[in-house]
Design a protein around this motif. Structure first.
Motif, PDB file in Angstrom:
ATOM      1  N   PRO A 177       0.822  -1.235   0.000  1.00  0.00           N
ATOM      2  CA  PRO A 177       0.000   0.000   0.000  1.00  0.00           C
ATOM      3  C   PRO A 177       0.842   1.264   0.000  1.00  0.00           C
ATOM      4  CG  PRO A 177      -0.834  -1.607   1.588  1.00  0.00           C
ATOM      5  CD  PRO A 177       0.472  -2.136   1.118  1.00  0.00           C
ATOM      6  N   ALA A 178       2.035   1.191   0.585  1.00  0.00           N
ATOM      7  CA  ALA A 178       2.872   2.386   0.620  1.00  0.00           C
ATOM      8  C   ALA A 178       3.356   2.782  -0.768  1.00  0.00           C
ATOM      9  CB  ALA A 178       4.079   2.157   1.541  1.00  0.00           C
ATOM     10  N   HIS A 179       3.297   1.868  -1.721  1.00  0.00           N
ATOM     11  CA  HIS A 179       3.765   2.149  -3.078  1.00  0.00           C
ATOM     12  C   HIS A 179       2.679   2.787  -3.943  1.00  0.00           C
ATOM     13  CE1 HIS A 179       6.278   1.757  -6.577  1.00  0.00           C
ATOM     14  NE2 HIS A 179       5.349   1.058  -7.211  1.00  0.00           N
ATOM     15  N   ILE A 180       1.444   2.832  -3.440  1.00  0.00           N
ATOM     16  CA  ILE A 180       0.344   3.354  -4.243  1.00  0.00           C
ATOM     17  C   ILE A 180       0.525   4.846  -4.534  1.00  0.00           C
ATOM     18  CG2 ILE A 180      -2.164   3.734  -4.266  1.00  0.00           C
ATOM     19  CD1 ILE A 180      -2.471   1.202  -2.646  1.00  0.00           C
ATOM     20  N   SER A 181       1.142   5.556  -3.607  1.00  0.00           N
ATOM     21  CA  SER A 181       1.323   6.995  -3.802  1.00  0.00           C
ATOM     22  C   SER A 181       2.416   7.329  -4.806  1.00  0.00           C
ATOM     23  CB  SER A 181       1.652   7.664  -2.459  1.00  0.00           C
ATOM     24  OG  SER A 181       2.856   7.122  -1.933  1.00  0.00           O
ATOM     25  N   CYS A 182       3.208   6.349  -5.214  1.00  0.00           N
ATOM     26  CA  CYS A 182       4.290   6.596  -6.180  1.00  0.00           C
ATOM     27  C   CYS A 182       3.695   6.692  -7.585  1.00  0.00           C
ATOM     28  CB  CYS A 182       5.333   5.485  -6.133  1.00  0.00           C
ATOM     29  SG  CYS A 182       6.172   5.363  -4.555  1.00  0.00           S
ATOM     30  N   THR A 183       4.117   7.692  -8.323  1.00  0.00           N
ATOM     31  CA  THR A 183       3.657   7.883  -9.701  1.00  0.00           C
ATOM     32  C   THR A 183       4.851   8.015 -10.632  1.00  0.00           C
ATOM     33  OG1 THR A 183       3.551  10.279  -9.413  1.00  0.00           O
ATOM     34  CG2 THR A 183       1.525   9.004  -8.963  1.00  0.00           C
ATOM     35  N   GLY A 184       4.585   7.790 -11.906  1.00  0.00           N
ATOM     36  CA  GLY A 184       5.656   7.896 -12.896  1.00  0.00           C
ATOM     37  C   GLY A 184       5.089   8.216 -14.263  1.00  0.00           C
ATOM     38  N   SER A 185       5.996   8.587 -15.161  1.00  0.00           N
ATOM     39  CA  SER A 185       5.580   8.959 -16.509  1.00  0.00           C
ATOM     40  C   SER A 185       5.819   7.809 -17.472  1.00  0.00           C
ATOM     41  CB  SER A 185       6.348  10.192 -16.977  1.00  0.00           C
ATOM     42  OG  SER A 185       7.733   9.899 -17.072  1.00  0.00           O
ATOM     43  N   ALA A 186       5.089   7.840 -18.577  1.00  0.00           N
ATOM     44  CA  ALA A 186       5.228   6.787 -19.585  1.00  0.00           C
ATOM     45  C   ALA A 186       6.594   6.835 -20.260  1.00  0.00           C
ATOM     46  CB  ALA A 186       4.121   6.934 -20.638  1.00  0.00           C
ATOM     47  N   ASP A 187       7.146   8.036 -20.418  1.00  0.00           N
ATOM     48  CA  ASP A 187       8.475   8.139 -21.040  1.00  0.00           C
ATOM     49  C   ASP A 187       9.543   7.479 -20.184  1.00  0.00           C
ATOM     50  OD1 ASP A 187       7.744   9.555 -23.378  1.00  0.00           O
ATOM     51  OD2 ASP A 187       7.469  11.360 -22.173  1.00  0.00           O
ATOM     52  N   CYS A 188       9.467   7.688 -18.881  1.00  0.00           N
ATOM     53  CA  CYS A 188      10.437   7.038 -17.983  1.00  0.00           C
ATOM     54  C   CYS A 188      10.279   5.521 -18.035  1.00  0.00           C
ATOM     55  CB  CYS A 188      10.257   7.557 -16.561  1.00  0.00           C
ATOM     56  SG  CYS A 188      11.491   6.949 -15.414  1.00  0.00           S
ATOM     57  N   LEU A 189       9.009   5.049 -18.099  1.00  0.00           N
ATOM     58  CA  LEU A 189       8.770   3.612 -18.216  1.00  0.00           C
ATOM     59  C   LEU A 189       9.367   3.075 -19.518  1.00  0.00           C
ATOM     60  CD1 LEU A 189       7.420   0.963 -17.368  1.00  0.00           C
ATOM     61  CD2 LEU A 189       5.317   1.777 -18.454  1.00  0.00           C
ATOM     62  N   LEU A 190       9.218   3.815 -20.621  1.00  0.00           N
ATOM     63  CA  LEU A 190       9.772   3.357 -21.891  1.00  0.00           C
ATOM     64  C   LEU A 190      11.299   3.294 -21.855  1.00  0.00           C
ATOM     65  CD1 LEU A 190       7.473   5.274 -24.405  1.00  0.00           C
ATOM     66  CD2 LEU A 190       7.467   2.833 -23.911  1.00  0.00           C
TER      67      LEU A 190
ATOM     68  N   LEU B  11       3.728  21.775  -7.100  1.00  0.00           N
ATOM     69  CA  LEU B  11       2.973  22.043  -8.324  1.00  0.00           C
ATOM     70  C   LEU B  11       3.891  22.595  -9.423  1.00  0.00           C
ATOM     71  CD1 LEU B  11      -0.291  23.561  -6.834  1.00  0.00           C
ATOM     72  CD2 LEU B  11      -0.056  21.373  -8.003  1.00  0.00           C
ATOM     73  N   ARG B  12       4.778  23.510  -9.055  1.00  0.00           N
ATOM     74  CA  ARG B  12       5.708  24.051 -10.054  1.00  0.00           C
ATOM     75  C   ARG B  12       6.627  22.965 -10.605  1.00  0.00           C
ATOM     76  NH1 ARG B  12       7.474  29.815  -7.219  1.00  0.00           N
ATOM     77  NH2 ARG B  12       5.589  30.985  -7.842  1.00  0.00           N
ATOM     78  N   LYS B  13       7.071  22.072  -9.706  1.00  0.00           N
ATOM     79  CA  LYS B  13       7.935  20.979 -10.149  1.00  0.00           C
ATOM     80  C   LYS B  13       7.191  20.054 -11.107  1.00  0.00           C
ATOM     81  CE  LYS B  13      10.742  17.181  -8.344  1.00  0.00           C
ATOM     82  NZ  LYS B  13      11.177  16.467  -7.129  1.00  0.00           N
ATOM     83  N   LYS B  14       5.931  19.714 -10.736  1.00  0.00           N
ATOM     84  CA  LYS B  14       5.145  18.848 -11.608  1.00  0.00           C
ATOM     85  C   LYS B  14       4.820  19.539 -12.923  1.00  0.00           C
ATOM     86  CE  LYS B  14       3.087  14.966 -12.335  1.00  0.00           C
ATOM     87  NZ  LYS B  14       3.876  13.729 -12.437  1.00  0.00           N
ATOM     88  N   HIS B  15       4.529  20.861 -12.862  1.00  0.00           N
ATOM     89  CA  HIS B  15       4.276  21.618 -14.089  1.00  0.00           C
ATOM     90  C   HIS B  15       5.502  21.636 -14.994  1.00  0.00           C
ATOM     91  CE1 HIS B  15       4.209  25.404 -16.469  1.00  0.00           C
ATOM     92  NE2 HIS B  15       2.955  25.022 -16.711  1.00  0.00           N
ATOM     93  N   TYR B  16       6.651  21.767 -14.371  1.00  0.00           N
ATOM     94  CA  TYR B  16       7.905  21.771 -15.144  1.00  0.00           C
ATOM     95  C   TYR B  16       8.124  20.421 -15.827  1.00  0.00           C
ATOM     96  CZ  TYR B  16      12.851  22.231 -16.204  1.00  0.00           C
ATOM     97  OH  TYR B  16      14.069  22.263 -16.839  1.00  0.00           O
TER      98      TYR B  16
END
Length: 979
Positions: A601-614, A960-965
């Motif tokens: 459950p602690a890993h549910i908050s982790c997110t990533g982008s499709a480019d990084c996955l590729l 938010l600025r980091k995510k926007h960037y």
């Protein structure tokens, strides 16, 4: 420290520790630091110099600081620091010179690049370098009391220890200086180099004196062998003197211990109080745990690594330990194999030598056998000669008998001849007597004929050599028969024949004596040869037996060695496979851990982008290909396990990373692709675990196949492609149309916003009064001015873009120009979108403020945001513009107008806010002391709540600025540019 620099390929750790040491407060500690740093520059990694150059100014400041002290270690530290800085500058200017200054003559010529100017400058730099070395040398000697045995005291050894490094440097610098001066004198006039010769002569005298004084110190005698310079300096004016130059060589005995490793308990001069104070400072800087483990820097950084990093670091440590153990085992196996091969070579050499000796013995035996055959033949010839000699002796005796008979007959004939002569006168008278005598003569003649006939027959049968004698006798007899009247001639012929026979007999006797002597010698030689032959036969048989025994022994040893080598090879294979099993087991644990974290459950908050996955999927796929090649090499050659183990570790790491990144990407993806991605990640992890389990089974390692893992990674990559942002899929042919559309949409949004503001202003004038009407008119008026300024800016930006396209496209169309400059076009599109969106948001915020539902702060933020968006549009527009363009000047002027209008909106908003707050000011006239105290406490509570909320909002704003960037970077393709 030296091993540490080679391990980490630099000196970062060394300087991180040195920066915490009180070098400016303890002269002895600074002296020790200089000594250690000098050794690092000489024997450390080549990157030590590069990592140390950033601290050169600090060393210079420290040198000037210690130079103010005239006693103790102050002057020593100052001069030593100057020397270290000079050494760093020299090696920086001349990177071909290694830290220990060891170079061949060819490398020295390459350092000057065959340019006399470079050699001239290099000689000057070497003079400066050597001058600093000699200054330190003289300063240390002058600080010691040479009337006492200072080299056996702790304080004296503390000062003399760094001079070993100085002596090593000086010997090389002196040698290179001499060679360079000879080279310069061969290219330049002698008058030009007069200054060089004078400076060299001065340094030669100093260095010779210092070397002589150092060689007499007991401390250096057991640590280093110091060379002695020649009595007179080289004569550079004579080119042949270069051949007389002998390079000074400093010898460090292998059994000599370093001065730092000697059991000296008190090398520095400090009392107990200063020592304890220094220990306390050391513990305060590094912590108490540093004294127990001085090289454990992980606890000093104040950072705690998470479980994944610790696990990865632990696995890397175990892999490194396994690699080291494998390397050690390989080294031992190699040494054992080399020893066995060496022993086998020795045994083969001995066997070949024995075979050679055996062949020599056989050759000698054949030679002796041939000699024996020859001796046998000689013996047979000797026996034949003896037999022939006996036959000759017998024939000689017979000849002697016949000679005696012939002599008797001769005497008789002589007597008869005399009688015949006497009776010759009476021939006529004594015819009867003559006839009788003639009858007697005829009888005797017959007897002689018979006897000669028998002699001739016997001589013809027994010896061919006497045939001539017999023929002669026959001829003489025939002549006697024919010439009966000439008896005197016959008698003389008989006398001659007898003389010849006697001479022949004498020769035969001499020949018999010589043959007897030769036969005797031959018998003696044959007896000696037979004895030697028997001895050789005994020796040969003994050597054959010993060679046979040694050959059997060598064959037994060779079989033992072969069996031992096979056992070692089998053990090596087993241990290599055990190492493979351990690595595969750890890799399986890593993948299992990644699979278990998918359900955490602690890993549910982790997110990533499709480019990084590729990117992770691509790296994992490449690693699977390398793993497949390494596995095939291992199956063909079990000794190639070294290439398979790193691939397994990297495979487990990349697959685990791909699984975690896939799970993180599924958390921000739509439900259906997210479920498919998560399911595919689990299937990929299961296939990877199955593959790693197969590698651990000896019977199934050949059938292990990672194609299923490769297939799963391909499916994950396909899902990742589906999840990529669609904004990245815009075709370059559509960019030109999109620019025009976005600029038109921006202009339309600004016009709509201006119309809405005019409408809101009309409503405010109709429905509001007093302060509220004044505030709303001021705010809406400033917003109207801002919209007008933005409208002017957009028009100016359009004109400038049109000018840029017309000037840069050439014969191409505008769409082709936009497609060719896709990055600039995308920047324009992004800036246009931001301006239009900002205008719409600001109008909505102004509407809410006028209605009393919004806040002034929101309006100020919106005005600043739209100013930033217009600044982005200006920057994107003028990046390709000509600096002398009139449209660019209009755009910059419009940008300043937008900034002024933004400032006006902010000022009017703040003024309106202050008017409203003054209107709503609190009335304290009717409140009691208790009520005021209560309000004060409530205000404090509210202040704390607002401060806490402000801090949280600032953190949220940063996120938010980091995510926007990040999202803007994905939309703009920054990551691709970075890669």
């Amino acid at each position: 420290c030296i091993l540490g620099t080679h391990h980490e390929k630099g000196a970062q750790t060394f300087w991180s520790v040195v920066n915490r040491l009180p070098l400016s407060g303890n002269a002895v500690l600074c002296w020790k630091f200089c000594h250690v740093f000098h050794k690092l520059l000489r024997d450390g990694h080549s990157n030590v110099l590069k990592d140390s150059m950033r601290y050169k100014n600090e060393l210079s400041d420290m040198s000037r600081m210690w130079g103010h002290l005239s006693e103790g270690y102050g002057q020593l530290c100052s001069i030593y620091l100057k020397l270290l800085r000079t050494k760093m500058e020299f090696h920086t200017k001349n990177p071909r010179f290694p830290g220990n200054l060891q170079m061949s003559d060819r490398q020295l010529d390459e350092a000057g690049e065959n340019d006399v100017n470079n050699f001239f400058q290099l000689t000057v730099e070497m003079f400066d370098y050597l001058e600093c070395e000699l200054n330190l040398f003289q300063t240390v000697f002058s600080s010691l009391d040479m009337s006492r045995s200072v080299s056996v005291t702790a304080a004296g050894q503390c000062r003399l220890a760094p001079l070993i490094q100085v002596i090593l440097d000086c010997s090389h610098l002196y040698d290179y200086t001499v060679k360079l001066l000879f080279k310069l004198h061969s290219c330049l006039p002698a008058d030009t180099l007069q200054g060089h010769r004078d400076r060299f002569l001065e340094q030669f005298r100093k260095l010779k004196d210092l070397f002589y004084r150092s060689s007499n110190l007991q401390y250096f005698k057991r640590l280093i062998q110091i060379p002695q310079l020649p009595e007179n300096p080289p004569n550079f004016l004579r080119a042949s003197a270069l051949s007389e130059h002998i390079s000074p060589v400093v010898v460090i005995p292998a059994e000599a211990s370093s001065p730092d490793s000697e059991p000296i308990t008190d090398l520095v001069e400090m009392d107990t109080a200063s020592q304890s104070l220094f220990d306390n400072k050391f513990d305060d800087i590094f912590g108490s745990s540093f004294s127990n483990d001085p090289f454990n820097f992980n606890s000093q950084n104040g950072m705690n690594k998470d479980d994944k990093d610790r696990l990865i670091e632990q696995l890397y440590g175990e892999i490194a330990a396994l690699k080291e153990e494998l390397e050690n085992f390989k080294a031992e196996s190699a040494r054992g194999t080399v020893q066995l091969r060496g022993r086998t070579s020795e045994l083969e050499a001995e066997l070949a030598e024995q075979r050679h000796l055996k062949q020599q013995a056989q050759d000698e035996s054949e030679f002796l056998r041939a000699e024996l055959e020859e001796l046998k033949k000689q013996r047979e010839d000797t026996e034949k000669a003896q037999r022939s000699l006996t036959e000759i002796e017998r024939r000689a005796q017979a000849n002697e008998q016949r000679y005696s008979k012939l002599k008797e007959k001769y005497s008789e004939l002589v007597q008869n001849h005399a009688d015949l002569l006497r009776k010759n006168a009476e021939v006529t008278k004594q015819v009867t007597v003559a006839r009788q005598a003639q009858g007697d003569v005829e009888r005797e003649k017959k007897e002689l004929e018979d006897s000669f006939q028998r002699v001739s027959e016997q001589a013809q049968r027994k010896s061919q050599e006497q045939a001539e004698v017999l023929d002669t006798l026959k001829r003489e007899l025939a002549a006697s028969r024919q010439e009966l009247q000439v008896l005197q001639g016959t008698l003389e012929s008989s006398t001659q024949v007898g003389a010849e026979q006697s001479t022949r007999i004498t020769g035969l006797e001499q020949e018999r004596d010589s043959l007897s002597q030769a036969a005797e010698r031959h018998r003696e030689e044959m007896a000696a040869l037979q004895a030697e032959l028997q001895q050789l036969r005994d020796t040969l048989s003994h050597e054959q037996e010993s060679s046979k025994m040694e050959l059997e022994m060598l064959q037994t040893q060779l079989k033992d060695k072969e069996s031992g080598e096979r056992a070692l090879q089998q053990r090596l294979d087993e241990e290599q496979f055990a190492l493979l099993q351990g690595t595969a087991r750890e890799a399986e644990r890593m993948v299992q851990d990644a699979l278990s974290r998918l359900e955490d459950p602690a890993h549910i908050s982790c997110t990533g982008s499709a480019d990084c996955l590729l990117s992770r999927t691509l790296a994992a796929s490449e690693c699977v290909e390398r793993l497949r090649d390494a596995h095939s090499k291992y199956l063909s050659n079990r000794a190639a396990v070294g290439s398979l183990l790193p691939c397994l570790a990297l495979f487990a790491h990349l697959v685990s990373d791909t699984l975690l990144q896939g799970s993180a990407t599924s958390h921000v993806a739509p439900m259906e692709p997210a479920d498919r991605l998560l399911e595919m990640c689990k299937q990929c992890g299961s296939e990877a675990v199955s593959y790693l389990s197969t590698l651990q089974d000896p019977g199934m390692v050949e059938g292990a196949d990672c194609s299923l893992v490769m297939s799963c990674l391909g499916r994950i990559s396909a899902i990742g492609e589906e999840l990529r942002p669609r904004g990245l899929d815009i075709k370059q042919e559509e960019l030109g149309d999109l620019v025009d559309k976005e600029m038109a949409a921006t202009a339309a949004a600004i016009e709509t916003a201006a119309a809405r503001i005019e409408e809101m202003l009309s409503k405010a004038r109709a429905g509001d009064t007093g302060v509220k009407l004044e505030v709303n008119e001021r705010i809406l008026g400033s917003c109207t001015g801002l919209m007008q300024a933005i409208h002017i800016l957009v028009l100016a930006s359009k004109d400038l873009q049109r000018e840029i396209v017309e000037s840069g496209r050439g014969a191409a169309s505008p769409k082709e120009f936009y497609a060719k400059n896709s990055r600039w076009t995308e920047g324009l599109i992004s800036a246009s979108k931001a301006v239009g969106w900002g205008a719409t948001v600001m109008v909505d915020a102004a509407d809410l403020v006028v209605q009393g539902k919004g806040t002034f702060e929101e309006l100020m933020v919106c005005s600043r945001e739209i100013a930033a968006s217009t600044a982005q549009l200006v920057a994107a527009s003028k990046v390709k513009a000509d600096k002398d363009s009139a449209n660019l000047c209009k755009l910059q002027q419009a940008s300043r107008g937008v900034n002024q209008a933004t400032a006006s909106v902010v000022a009017s908003t703040k003024a309106g806010k202050s008017q409203v707050e003054e209107k709503d000011s609190m009335d304290f006239s009717s409140m009691t002391l208790t009520q005021i105290k209560r309000q004060e406490m409530d205000s404090q509570v509210r202040v704390l709540e607002l401060e806490n909320q402000l801090q949280k909002e600032r953190q949220k704003l940063g996120e938010l600025r980091k995510k926007h960037y990040e999202l803007a970077g994905v939309a703009e393709g920054w990551e691709e540019d970075g890669e």
